[in-house]
Each structure stands twice: as C-alpha cells, then as structure tokens.
Design a protein around this motif. Structure first.
Motif, PDB file in Angstrom:
ATOM      1  N   ALA A 173      12.823  -3.479   0.015  1.00  0.00           N
ATOM      2  CA  ALA A 173      13.010  -3.064   1.408  1.00  0.00           C
ATOM      3  C   ALA A 173      11.635  -2.896   2.047  1.00  0.00           C
ATOM      4  CB  ALA A 173      13.805  -1.764   1.475  1.00  0.00           C
ATOM      5  N   GLY A 174      10.680  -2.416   1.258  1.00  0.00           N
ATOM      6  CA  GLY A 174       9.320  -2.261   1.755  1.00  0.00           C
ATOM      7  C   GLY A 174       8.681  -3.607   2.036  1.00  0.00           C
ATOM      8  N   THR A 175       8.788  -4.517   1.072  1.00  0.00           N
ATOM      9  CA  THR A 175       8.204  -5.850   1.248  1.00  0.00           C
ATOM     10  C   THR A 175       8.721  -6.476   2.543  1.00  0.00           C
ATOM     11  OG1 THR A 175       8.296  -6.018  -1.144  1.00  0.00           O
ATOM     12  CG2 THR A 175       7.787  -8.029   0.069  1.00  0.00           C
ATOM     13  N   ARG A 189       9.640  -4.839   5.090  1.00  0.00           N
ATOM     14  CA  ARG A 189       9.324  -3.908   6.197  1.00  0.00           C
ATOM     15  C   ARG A 189      10.564  -3.347   6.897  1.00  0.00           C
ATOM     16  NH1 ARG A 189       5.089  -5.812   4.020  1.00  0.00           N
ATOM     17  NH2 ARG A 189       3.111  -6.029   5.117  1.00  0.00           N
ATOM     18  N   MET A 190      11.639  -3.144   6.148  1.00  0.00           N
ATOM     19  CA  MET A 190      12.817  -2.531   6.763  1.00  0.00           C
ATOM     20  C   MET A 190      12.505  -1.064   7.024  1.00  0.00           C
ATOM     21  SD  MET A 190      15.610  -4.065   4.202  1.00  0.00           S
ATOM     22  CE  MET A 190      15.809  -5.834   4.028  1.00  0.00           C
ATOM     23  N   GLN A 191      13.117  -0.510   8.057  1.00  0.00           N
ATOM     24  CA  GLN A 191      12.834   0.882   8.379  1.00  0.00           C
ATOM     25  C   GLN A 191      14.064   1.743   8.081  1.00  0.00           C
ATOM     26  OE1 GLN A 191       9.675   2.025   9.769  1.00  0.00           O
ATOM     27  NE2 GLN A 191       9.160   0.016   8.946  1.00  0.00           N
ATOM     28  N   TYR A 192      13.828   2.886   7.464  1.00  0.00           N
ATOM     29  CA  TYR A 192      14.926   3.841   7.282  1.00  0.00           C
ATOM     30  C   TYR A 192      14.359   5.250   7.373  1.00  0.00           C
ATOM     31  CZ  TYR A 192      13.431   3.565   2.300  1.00  0.00           C
ATOM     32  OH  TYR A 192      12.718   3.562   1.144  1.00  0.00           O
ATOM     33  N   PRO A 193      15.197   6.266   7.553  1.00  0.00           N
ATOM     34  CA  PRO A 193      14.687   7.623   7.765  1.00  0.00           C
ATOM     35  C   PRO A 193      13.863   8.134   6.581  1.00  0.00           C
ATOM     36  CG  PRO A 193      17.072   7.539   8.095  1.00  0.00           C
ATOM     37  CD  PRO A 193      16.654   6.199   7.626  1.00  0.00           C
ATOM     38  N   THR A 194      12.969   9.060   6.855  1.00  0.00           N
ATOM     39  CA  THR A 194      12.045   9.533   5.821  1.00  0.00           C
ATOM     40  C   THR A 194      12.640  10.614   4.928  1.00  0.00           C
ATOM     41  OG1 THR A 194      11.208  11.162   7.366  1.00  0.00           O
ATOM     42  CG2 THR A 194      10.001   9.086   7.234  1.00  0.00           C
ATOM     43  N   ASN A 215      -2.804  -1.391   4.781  1.00  0.00           N
ATOM     44  CA  ASN A 215      -1.350  -1.302   4.615  1.00  0.00           C
ATOM     45  C   ASN A 215      -0.862   0.136   4.567  1.00  0.00           C
ATOM     46  OD1 ASN A 215       0.132  -3.929   4.211  1.00  0.00           O
ATOM     47  ND2 ASN A 215      -1.725  -4.240   3.010  1.00  0.00           N
ATOM     48  N   TRP A 250       5.350   1.178   4.283  1.00  0.00           N
ATOM     49  CA  TRP A 250       6.026  -0.008   4.801  1.00  0.00           C
ATOM     50  C   TRP A 250       7.381   0.295   5.434  1.00  0.00           C
ATOM     51  CZ3 TRP A 250       4.867  -4.119   0.425  1.00  0.00           C
ATOM     52  CH2 TRP A 250       3.584  -4.643   0.645  1.00  0.00           C
ATOM     53  N   VAL A 251       8.046   1.320   4.955  1.00  0.00           N
ATOM     54  CA  VAL A 251       9.398   1.553   5.481  1.00  0.00           C
ATOM     55  C   VAL A 251       9.456   2.659   6.527  1.00  0.00           C
ATOM     56  CG1 VAL A 251      10.696   0.635   3.534  1.00  0.00           C
ATOM     57  CG2 VAL A 251       9.890   2.993   3.454  1.00  0.00           C
ATOM     58  N   HIS A 252       8.330   3.387   6.706  1.00  0.00           N
ATOM     59  CA  HIS A 252       8.350   4.458   7.701  1.00  0.00           C
ATOM     60  C   HIS A 252       7.244   4.284   8.732  1.00  0.00           C
ATOM     61  CE1 HIS A 252      11.213   6.150   5.038  1.00  0.00           C
ATOM     62  NE2 HIS A 252      10.375   6.674   4.175  1.00  0.00           N
ATOM     63  N   SER A 253       6.823   3.023   8.957  1.00  0.00           N
ATOM     64  CA  SER A 253       5.671   2.834   9.842  1.00  0.00           C
ATOM     65  C   SER A 253       5.984   3.295  11.273  1.00  0.00           C
ATOM     66  CB  SER A 253       5.238   1.373   9.840  1.00  0.00           C
ATOM     67  OG  SER A 253       6.341   0.560  10.124  1.00  0.00           O
ATOM     68  N   SER A 254       7.271   3.391  11.607  1.00  0.00           N
ATOM     69  CA  SER A 254       7.587   3.821  12.970  1.00  0.00           C
ATOM     70  C   SER A 254       7.557   5.343  13.127  1.00  0.00           C
ATOM     71  CB  SER A 254       8.951   3.267  13.380  1.00  0.00           C
ATOM     72  OG  SER A 254       9.879   3.522  12.361  1.00  0.00           O
ATOM     73  N   GLU A 255       7.413   6.073  12.020  1.00  0.00           N
ATOM     74  CA  GLU A 255       7.363   7.539  12.129  1.00  0.00           C
ATOM     75  C   GLU A 255       6.166   8.085  11.362  1.00  0.00           C
ATOM     76  OE1 GLU A 255      11.304   9.553  11.374  1.00  0.00           O
ATOM     77  OE2 GLU A 255      11.670   7.587  10.488  1.00  0.00           O
ATOM     78  N   ALA A 275       6.196  11.969  10.129  1.00  0.00           N
ATOM     79  CA  ALA A 275       7.121  12.239   9.034  1.00  0.00           C
ATOM     80  C   ALA A 275       6.653  11.535   7.766  1.00  0.00           C
ATOM     81  CB  ALA A 275       8.517  11.792   9.410  1.00  0.00           C
ATOM     82  N   ALA A 276       6.085  10.337   7.937  1.00  0.00           N
ATOM     83  CA  ALA A 276       5.608   9.591   6.779  1.00  0.00           C
ATOM     84  C   ALA A 276       4.477  10.348   6.096  1.00  0.00           C
ATOM     85  CB  ALA A 276       5.145   8.205   7.209  1.00  0.00           C
TER      86      ALA A 276
END
Ligand SMILES: Cc1cc2nc3c(=O)[nH]c(=O)nc-3n(C[C@H](O)[C@H](O)[C@H](O)COP(=O)(O)OP(=O)(O)OC[C@H]3O[C@@H](n4cnc5c(N)ncnc54)[C@H](O)[C@@H]3O)c2cc1C
Ligand code: SF4
Ligand code: SF4
Ligand code: FES
Lengths: 154, 943
Positions: free
Chosen positions: A28-30, A32-37, B389, B478-483, B486-487
């Motif tokens: 999911a990281g590769t 670049r999918m986004q999900y809540p932290t 990154n 990579w998965v929380h770049s929009s926040e 929080a990241a």
C-alpha cells in the motif's frame, strides 16, 4: 452507543502476519495509497502466534480497537495458524464482554500479500467504526472524555 | 543481466561461448532505490503495455510493482531527452544521482557449460483474425486485459466496469479457445492448457466482486485437469456460473453501445442470440517471433507448432546437447508445471557442471561475536530520511530528539540512506565507538531490509538478532503524506514501540546442522528411478527402496508415450543403469517402516526380506506412485470383452484375437474419475484412449471406434492427437455425469446405449470390445509414509505439496521432496520433469556440508515452563518433546525431572506454542510474549 465524537482519534493496534497483511501494508505504501493514521502495526510471523492474553492486554492498556490479521484460510505459511487464531475468537469475545467492551472493537481479518487496496480500505473502515463507537473506557485519557459526558469512566 | 539479448552461441555442451547484447537502462541499478521521485516529475505520458494499454505510465517507469530487480528504467523511445529534447526532470528529482543519460549498448561474451532457455510465450492477439468483434467493440477484451481489470492495482481498482461507459456490469460472457484448437483458421491445433482454468478463476473473482453478475462461459471442452481444478469448476457451477458447450459463431453489434450480441447454437441444436455487456476472449499462448529467432540463434529445433522440441524421456532437453528449455516454451502449461520444469532444467544443466561446483562462489567471513549477555541495554537509534521519501513527510530532526529521550537509548543519528554502503560502515563504527548492544533502524520495511542490517550487526561483532526496525516509510511516510502532523506523532509511536521491543531482544547463537550427503528415495517407478540416477550422477549416494520385486512401477504396463517414444526399452535402460551405478543401492521387496530426524540428518529403517537396515540420509524423496482404479461399473469383470485401458494395451500388443478381429470398439472415459468420491481428473486417460483409438484405426480403417467422453482433455500439444483421431474417423460422443452410458450384454456381442443430444433419444452402439479409461487412484500405503515423515495428504490421498504453484515438489517439512503419481495423476514426461525438479531441490541441501537454520525458533524458559505439555499437540511440526532428565545418583527417591525441549531443526517459529502456553513457558525468538507486550504498551503509551 455514543455518537461520532469530533476530535476523537481512536487508537487501533493491528497484529499483522508477516506473510500477508504486513506485506500488503508495505505494498500500500509502494502504491502511495492513503489511509488514516490511527492504526499501529505490530509485526508477527503468523496470526497463530498471537496469544489471546496480548489482545486482553491491549484493551486493558486502552486500545480502542484491536485487529489480528492473517493469511486467507488455507494459505497460512505454517499450515493452519489462521485456523488457530479463529478458534481463539470465542475466548476473545468472552474477554470483551468481561471487560464490558463492544464485540466490534475486535476483528480477525484475512488478506493476501497483494491486497494492498483492501488493507487501506479496511484501515479506513475500522477507523470509522471505532470513531462511531467512541473511546474505550480503558484509555488513559478516559477521564477527559468522561468529563465531557462521552463515556462512563471505569 | 536485465535488458540483455542473446545473439549467438558457439562451442558445445560444457564449453559454450555466448555473445550477448546489453541494452541501456539509463538508470544505475546500484544507485536506484526505487523511490519513484523521478516518475512524479517526468512530464512524458506513455500508454502502459503491461496494463494492456488500459492505463498509462511515464517515460521513466517500473515495468510492474513486483519487478525484480526493483529498479526504474527509461523508455528511450518516449523519453524527451533521449529523443533530443531538453528535459532532465528525472535527473533533478533523483536523490541518488542514478540517472545515466549517457548509458549505451554493450556487447558481452560469457563462457558457460549449459544454457537454459525460458523465453515463455505471448498471448494470442485476436486482432489478427478480425473475428469476435475484438478491436471493433470496446467491451470485447482479452483475458489478459480482463485480468488487469480485476486486479486491485489495475485501472479500475478491481471493479468490473464496462469500458464503454464505466458503469458496473450485470451480464458477461467468456469465449474459450480463442487462438487455440483452431486448425482451420489459424493453423493452431494445440490447446493452450491454461485458459479454461484462468477463465473460471476470473469468473469467480468477478462474481465475488459483484454477487448479481450473470456469467456464461462458452466452451468446447472444459479442461480442468490439474490438482484441485475439478472441484473449483464444480464450485463455479454451484455459484451459478453457466457453462455452455458450444462455439459462438459471431459477435455482432446490439442496439445499445454498451452491449454486444452473441450468436450460438445450443447443444440441442437451437439457434440463439443473446446480449452481453462484457465479452472476454480467453486467448491462448503462442511462441512469439523473437523466440523463434532465439531458437534459430541457439540452433535448436522447434515443433511444427513453434515450441521447443523435446522427448518425453528428457522433457527439458532440446535437440542441441547442453541447451535446455522449460516453461511455456516447451508447450503451453501452467505455473506449477513451469516451476517444476525450471527446477528440472537446473538439474539437467547441473549434471554437467557438478565437478566444478563452488569453484566460482565464496563465503563471507565475520568477526567473532561480542558477548552482550550481562550488559544493560545500550540502544542506538538510526533514523533514515530515505532521500526525502521520509524526510519530506516527517520532521526527522524532531524524531531524533524525541528518540534520545526514550529509555536505554544512548545514541541517535539520522542518515540520508541508511542502507547505503557508507551508512553501513558508519553504523558499524558507532556500534564499536559507542558500545551499542541493541540497534533500532527507523526506515523502510524489515521484509526487504532486515537481512541487510543483520549482516551489518554481524560484521560489527554483534549478534544478528539484536536489531529491530521501525517501518516509517512504507507504513508511514508513504501512506500518510497528506497528514504530516498525525504522521509525525505516529512516527514517534513507532520508534517508541521499536525501542521498547529492542530493549528486550536477546542474542541467539546461530544453529546449523551437519548434512549427511546421501539420499533416500522411496518408490522405484519412473519417478524414483530418474531421481536416483540424477542424484547419483551428481555424485550423491542413493538408497532406492522399492516394494515390488522389480523396478518400473506403472510404466511397466505402458507401451508408448503420446509422442510415440517406446516406454519398455526406456525402463530397461534405466534399470540397467541403476543396477550398474556404483552409488545406488537398490532395496527390492522392501519398505520403510520407521523414520526419525530432520533435514540434513534423517535415519530411516528399511525392512528388507533379509532383515532390517538403518539408513542415514540428508534428504528423502517420496515417489510411491499411484494405482489404476478397478472399476465397479459398466459390467466390468462380467464379460471377456470389457477391459481397462492397461489390460487392453497388453492384449492389443500381444495380438489377442478379440482385438485383432474386432470391428466395433467403444472407449468409455472418466471411469472412476470426476465422481463425487473421486472428484478429480486423472489427466492421462483421454490422451491414452485416443492414442489407442488411432492405433486401432491405423491398423484397420474399417473398424468403427467410438469414444464416449465428458470432456476431451488432450491438453497442450496433445490436442494434435485428438485432431488426428477425428480425421481418421474416430467418433466422439459426449455424455453427462447424470446420464452415463449403459452396457448391455447380448448373446453374440455387447451394446452400449448412450443419449443422443441432438435427437433427444437413446442411441445404441454395437461393440465387440469395450475399453474403460479408469482413474488413477492414490496409493493407500503413502498414508503410512506420510505419517512417518509428518507430511500432509490431500482429500484424495495424494501428497500435499508446500505450495501448489510455487513449491510444487517441496513440503513444509524441510528436506523431504515428492515426485510422480504420488503427487497427482500425470503422464510420464511430467513425472520425469518432477523427479528432476525434486533432485534440484534435494541437491540444494546435499551440496552444503552444514545447513544454517533460521533463527526465529521456539525457546523454552525453564523457570516458567512446568512441562504441562499443552503446547506439544499444537506444534504442527512435531518440534516439541518432553524429555526425562537422568536421576542423579545421590537424589534417590526424587521424581525424575522432566524437561520440555525444542528440536531446532524441526521448529519453524510459527509461535503456536507461545500462543497456547498459559505461563510464558515457551516463546519465539524476536516475537516473544514479553517483546510483543512491550510493543503493545509502548504503542498505547502505557509504559
Ligand atoms: C491407468 C494408467 C494409465 C496411464 N497411462 C499413461 C499414458 O498413456 N501415458 C503416460 O505418459 N503416462 C501414463 N500413465 C502415467 C505413468 O504411468 C506415470 O506418469 C509414471 O509411470 C509414474 O511413475 P511414478 O514413479 O510416479 O509412479 P509408479 O509407477 O506408480 O511407481 C511407484 C513405485 O513405488 C513403489 N512403492 C509404492 N509404495 C511403496 C512403499 N511404501 N515402499 C516402497 N515402494 C513403494 C511401487 O511398487 C512402484 O514401483 C498412466 C498411469 C496409469 C495408472
Ligand atoms: S478421461 Fe481421464 S483425462 Fe479425460 S477427462 Fe476423464 S479423468 Fe480427465
Ligand atoms: S514455534 Fe511452532 S514449530 Fe516451533 S516449537 Fe513452537 S509450535 Fe512448534
Ligand atoms: S502465516 Fe499468515 S496467518 Fe499464518
């Protein structure tokens, strides 16, 4: 059940099997999918290695939700660890009711290592569900929520 | 060597000179870390051929997400710079300076002993033929394109949408055999062997995504001849996927642009037109032009169909000695068989190379390990920026400051690339200078990088188990770049968790076991014989145990393979070579009745007519075969003229009068196969009967030969036989499982009654001889052996391999391998390839003197374990045992002490024991209850 609380960020612990869900999370990281932290992943070698005591401990330490993630049935790297994890569901359910917590706070989920999109989707969905469910009374900051009348402090 | 092409092969087996041409990649693979920054910046869009043109990519790209090596490449045909433009965006974006616009083509020569060709296939392009509406209607696509539609990483994220308008699909069709089994139009007589199964799989996935989807599959024969395929096909039918036995003759426009109209004739001869929203063409495989060129350059022969020409007895050897072929290049096939052939060709190639083994490899040396047992934890935390990154999402400096405040942390450092050579050196230096004894690396994922950091620890004299990683790239930046806020907070949590666990890490000594360089092969059929010979030819002594009084097994009843190679003389040659081979000890009329030990050192007891002998061996190959089913239907045993296939072959070749003078022959297929109690296809019988039918017709054209079948499964290149049989006038009549043929015994002859689908009435065939194509059934004795070596069986009694696709000759138990009919019904050439593959796997064990074991293992805490033995039963590998300690002479009267022990070589580290033990008496290295619990508490900041 309490309504969705603005400003409440659930803490979710996920025990993720190295061979499927942990790999799916990496993928999911590769992509670049986004999900809540909210989700914190603890890597394990198999869903069958997660002692139910660890789940209890997590709830007692204030987790709002706990997930155990394993390979699809029939695809466990150690023959049937995921079946063993499944067999522990009853104990966990019982523990949840003893602690006075909702059954929805625990979930057992199967993945394949390619299901990155699903990994992200489940992370979103579980976060949503827990936001609606509200904070666990075992959180260290539970008294703050209790003051606001959101939960009953234990 | 990627992006490299073979130009010429000179020399001969054992001493080839190969000329290669290396195409430029324009990216330095030693520098590229596959971060993908270049792609973000590249301004040039290109249609993506991997996503079958349903999607687009950039001029600098990764062919697909799982590419190996995981390195980017520039497509010079589309790159602005390479085409003379002024762009250098990727060069600017790359944090590692990996872009090489001046990369150029190179000529390379290599000297090798053997060559393996695995060029694969290309999917048939239906555009060529202009039929099936492909290229004309947007909603008609190939199976490959549909596969991408179903993929979660594909253009529609796995949702089945109509390409014409992006709406969900309600009704779709699969057309089978597109580009296969079509001699008249495209001169392709062969069957592509995989399309039935992939179509059913795709249909099932599509149905899972959308429960209301209506799916029709139009087929000629459903060929689900692989292990577990038949059950999958049944399941598809139960789920409501409908299967129609007919060829669709035209695909036409319908009133709506979102539908196409299929015209076909039903089995009962009715003309139907029906609309579908998506039509998937199940395209077959073919050899592409470049592969034909490769064959020419290497000087090997191809079959008329364009596949590498091989014999059944040497399934991976091409016509030129020293050059081997595997995979779809030797004929259409699926993944398991391709993997088997790949290993088989490694064996075949290695036999020639066995005397130079190791001459070109070296082992790495490490300094002695520092004892850290008594020291308090001194944790060093290294935080990687991964170029930008990680650094661009997370404030690395704040993280470092935060890490310094954590318990036991004595040193923190950030680096641009923790995995680079210089960072490794630096970490090594810090470990020494700062006296660090636990390391936390906050960077990418342990799945790809933990091994690297373990090596770094070893190189600096620390035990390799003392490192823990915090995954702040793949699972965070990579998965929380929009926040970012929080990241950042989560990154602190992840580091805190890793530090908490690291403080509890313990050094574990490396375990290795000595290998007994000798093999035990059980079963002396073709599989066992081939495996024994190939092992012995590579210099390993073999004990071959055979229950019967002679070698050969089922193959002793066969006469010719489907390629017409004579079986009896082949078996004779094998037997002679085995008898004469100094490294093979044959034990006839013998069985194995006891076994203990584990990979590298097994001890099995062989029961011989002359008494028992114990054999020490490092590996075991199970080749105990299978048996022909004895029919209990079709009046078998009641008439002199009803035979099984094997009985028929014997009489036929002996010139029996019933056959010599017979004019009417009826073959009945699937006798005992594809039944509820044996729900699998026996794989060999269709080809076998058709071969016999051809022989009968060729013997006398006036004979009438009927084959009554459910589906004809002459998969792959065998299809040519089916075509020949029809050409010769053999009559094929289909029957359904619920309407089986009836055998009627008359005074003067036999009669078979079968249902006529077109006329809707029973149809009677007079028969002089009836041949029953009987199932191949599992050998019941394999069960006992499976128990001895702790191996699983499938529900039909065949041995269950470790992974159906990827590990087809292995078991979860290390050091035990399988081959031949014991695994699943299969023809001789596949048995031989599997035996060679088992040898390849076995040699990986036998060729090393010591085998290092994985360090993730169960460990008993003697202070906590009270030997309740609860964990014994849950261990799937039998790795746990309770041992009695011997009584001390002085301690009279005291009860003998018991002790739980872990047999390290058997333990796989699954941790089921740990999850079962109520008192933390046993735990798994690196994942103990205490360590996981520390992570839990740290995650919740609950100390
Ligand atoms: C009815 C039938 C028809 C076939 N038709 C064809 C065909 O037309 N074309 C084709 O290519 N292939 C055909 N085959 C398949 C072909 O026979 C096999 O692929 C090949 O012979 C399998 O060899 P194997 O060594 O795996 O098994 P087997 O030949 O079964 O050999 C196994 C050996 O192990 C021995 N054994 C079993 N148990 C033990 C034990 N416990 N201890 C010691 N020894 C043991 C047995 O005695 C036997 O010798 C057919 C098979 C059958 C059954
Ligand atoms: S006759 Fe044999 S090969 Fe043909 S479909 Fe039946 S079981 Fe399979
Ligand atoms: S970790 Fe698994 S294999 Fe090892 S002893 Fe425990 S249960 Fe058995
Ligand atoms: S290995 Fe993934 S659940 Fe067992």
């Amino acid at each position: 059940m309490s309504e969705w609380q603005p400003g409440f960020e659930p803490k979710i612990l996920a025990f993720a099997c190295n061979w499927c869900s942990y790999a799916a999370a990496d993928l999911a990281g590769t992509a670049r999918m986004q999900y809540p932290t909210n989700i914190r992943i603890i890597r394990v070698m198999c869903s069958g290695m997660v002692h139910p005591g660890l789940v209890t401990e997590a709830f007692q330490a204030g987790a709002d939700g706990v997930l155990v993630m394993g390979c699809h049935l029939g695809e466990c790297h150690y023959q049937d660890g995921n079946h063993k994890a499944k067999a522990r569901l009853a104990v966990i359910d019982e523990m949840l009711s003893l602690l006075g917590l909702e059954q929805e706070r625990f979930r057992l989920i199967w993945y394949s290592s390619a299901e990155s999109e699903r990994f992200a989707a489940v992370a979103r969905e579980v976060t949503d569900v827990l936001k609606k469910l509200g904070p666990s009374p075992y959180r260290r900051d539970a008294s703050e929520y209790a003051d606001k009348g959101i939960i009953q402090c234990l | 060597m990627t992006l490299t092409e073979l130009e010429r092969v000179d020399g001969e087996a054992g001493n080839f000179t190969v000329s290669l041409r290396k195409h430029p990649r324009y990216v330095d693979i030693d520098k590229c870390i596959a971060c993908g920054r270049c792609v973000e910046k590249c301004p040039r869009q290109v249609r993506d051929e991997f996503n079958r043109y349903t999607d687009s990519r950039k001029a600098i790209y990764l062919k697909y997400p799982q590419a190996a090596p995981l390195k980017y490449q520039i497509d010079a045909r589309h790159c602005i710079r390479m085409r003379g433009g002024r762009c250098a965006e990727c060069e600017k974006a790359c944090p590692r300076g990996a872009i090489r616009f001046d990369d150029s083509e190179q000529q390379v020569e290599v000297k090798v002993g053997s060559i393996i060709l695995a060029p694969g296939f290309q999917p048939f392009d239906p555009f060529e033929l202009g039929a099936w509406g492909f290229g004309r209607f947007r909603n008609v696509m190939t199976g490959m394109e549909f596969e991408r539609l179903l993929a979660v990483s594909g253009p529609t994220s796995g949702n089945v949408l109509r390409p014409s308008d992006g709406k969900p699909v309600r009704k779709m069709a699969f057309l089978q055999c597109i580009g296969s089994r079509n001699y008249n139009q495209i001169h392709k007589s062969y069957c592509s062997a995989v399309c039935c199964m992939y179509a059913i799989k795709q249909a099932m996935i599509a149905l899972e995504n959308n429960k209301d989807l209506r799916i029709s599959v139009f087929y000629v024969d459903v060929r689900t001849h692989g292990k577990d395929f038949e059950r999958f096909y049944d399941k598809a039918r139960q789920k409501g996927i409908s299967f129609h036995r007919c060829r669709v003759h035209s695909v036409e426009p319908s009133e709506s642009a979102n539908e196409v109209c299929l015209r076909y004739m039903t089995e009962n001869g009715k003309q139907v037109s029906e609309n579908f929203e998506i039509v998937v063409l199940s395209v077959g495989m073919e050899t592409n032009f470049e592969t034909t060129l490769l064959a020419e350059r290497t000087g090997i022969e191809l079959t008329p169909e364009g596949f590498a020409s091989t014999s059944c007895f040497a399934p991976v050897a091409t016509s030129r000695p020293g050059i081997f072929a595997c995979g779809a290049f030797t004929g259409p096939k699926d993944i398991p068989l391709s993997v088997i052939e790949a290993s088989a060709s490694a064996t075949a190639a290695a036999v020639r190379l066995s005397d130079v083994r190791y001459s070109q490899s070296h082992t790495r040396q490490f300094p002695p390990e520092r004892k850290t047992g008594e020291e308090d934890p001194r944790i060093g935390v290294f935080i990687c920026k991964c170029g930008s990154n990680i650094a661009e999402v997370v404030r690395v400096r704040d993280l470092a400051r935060y890490a310094e405040t954590l318990p036991h942390v004595v040193f923190v450092e950030t680096s641009l690339f923790a995995c680079s050579q210089d960072s490794q050196e630096l970490i090594k230096k810090r470990i020494g200078d700062e006296g660090l004894n636990r390391i936390v690396i906050a960077s990418c994922t342990p799945r790809t990088h933990e091994q690297l950091f373990r090596e770094t620890l070893k190189a600096s004299g620390l035990n390799e188990c003392l490192v823990e990683m915090a995954n702040i790239r793949n699972q965070l930046a990579w998965v929380h770049s929009s926040e970012p806020e929080a990241a950042n907070a989560k990154a602190m949590d992840l580091i805190r968790m890793a530090v908490a666990k690291a403080a509890l890490l313990e050094p574990v000594p490396a375990v290795s076991v000595r290998i007994t360089p000798q093999a035990l092969v059980i079963g002396g059929g073709v599989a066992g014989m081939v495996a024994s010979l190939e092992l012995a030819d590579q210099g390993f002594p073999v004990h071959l145990v055979e229950k019967a009084a002679q070698l050969g097994g089922n193959a002793r009843h066969l006469f010719r393979t489907w390629k017409n190679d004579p079986v009896p003389s082949y078996i004779e040659t094998l037997s002679t070579r085995i008898r004469e081979h100094s490294l093979i000890s044959v034990h006839l009329k013998s069985t194995v009745f006891d076994a203990e030990g584990f990979v590298g050192s097994f001890r099995s007891v062989v029961q011989k007519p002359t008494g028992n002998v114990a054999v020490d061996h490092g590996v075991t190959i199970l080749a105990t075969g299978a048996q022909a089913f004895k029919p209990n239907e079709y009046d078998y045993g009641l008439s002199q003229n009803i035979f099984t296939s094997l009985e028929f072959d014997k009489l036929h070749s002996a010139g029996d009068e019933r056959i010599l003078n017979g004019l009417n022959f009826v073959f009945i297929q699937c006798v005992g196969s594809r039944e509820p109690e044996r729900n699998y296809c026996s794989r060999v019988c269709c080809t076998h009967s058709i071969q016999s039918a051809i022989a009968l017709k060729e013997g006398n054209r006036d004979r009438k030969v009927f084959v009554l079948y459910r589906d004809i499964r002459t998969y792959g290149l065998r299809e040519e036989l089916y075509r020949r049989a029809r050409e010769l006038g053999v009559i094929f009549i289909n029957y359904e499982a619920h309407q089986k043929p009836n055998v009627v015994m008359k005074e003067e002859n036999l009669e078979v009654i079968v249902w006529d689908h077109v006329l809707h009435e029973p149809f009677s065939i007079p028969a002089d001889v009836i041949v029953l194509a009987t199932a191949v059934v599992a050998n019941p004795e394999t069960k006992e052996l499976a128990k001895l070596y702790k191996l699983p069986l499938d529900m039909d009694g065949f041995l269950q391999e470790a992974h159906v696709k990827l590990r087809p000759v292995d078991f979860a138990t290390d050091g035990v391998f399988l081959a031949g009919l014991a695994h699943y019904p299969k023809p001789t050439e596949e048995t031989i390839a599997q035996a060679q593959a088992a040898v390849a796997r076995a040699v990986t064990v036998l060729s090393s003197r010591w085998i290092g074991l994985d360090l993730v293992k169960g460990r008993v805490d003697e202070n906590k374990c009270d030997c309740c033995a609860l964990c014994l039963d849950v261990c799937p590998y039998g790795a746990l045992a309770v041992e009695r300690e011997r009584l001390d002479a002085g301690a009279e009267g005291a009860a003998p002490k018991q002790k739980l022990v872990v047999r390290a070589a058997k333990c796989k580290g699954c941790g089921f024991c740990q999850a079962t033990c109520p008192k933390e008496g046993i735990s798994v290295t690196g994942f103990s209850y205490r360590q996981l619990s520390a992570q839990v508490r740290a995650a919740l900041d609950c100390g």
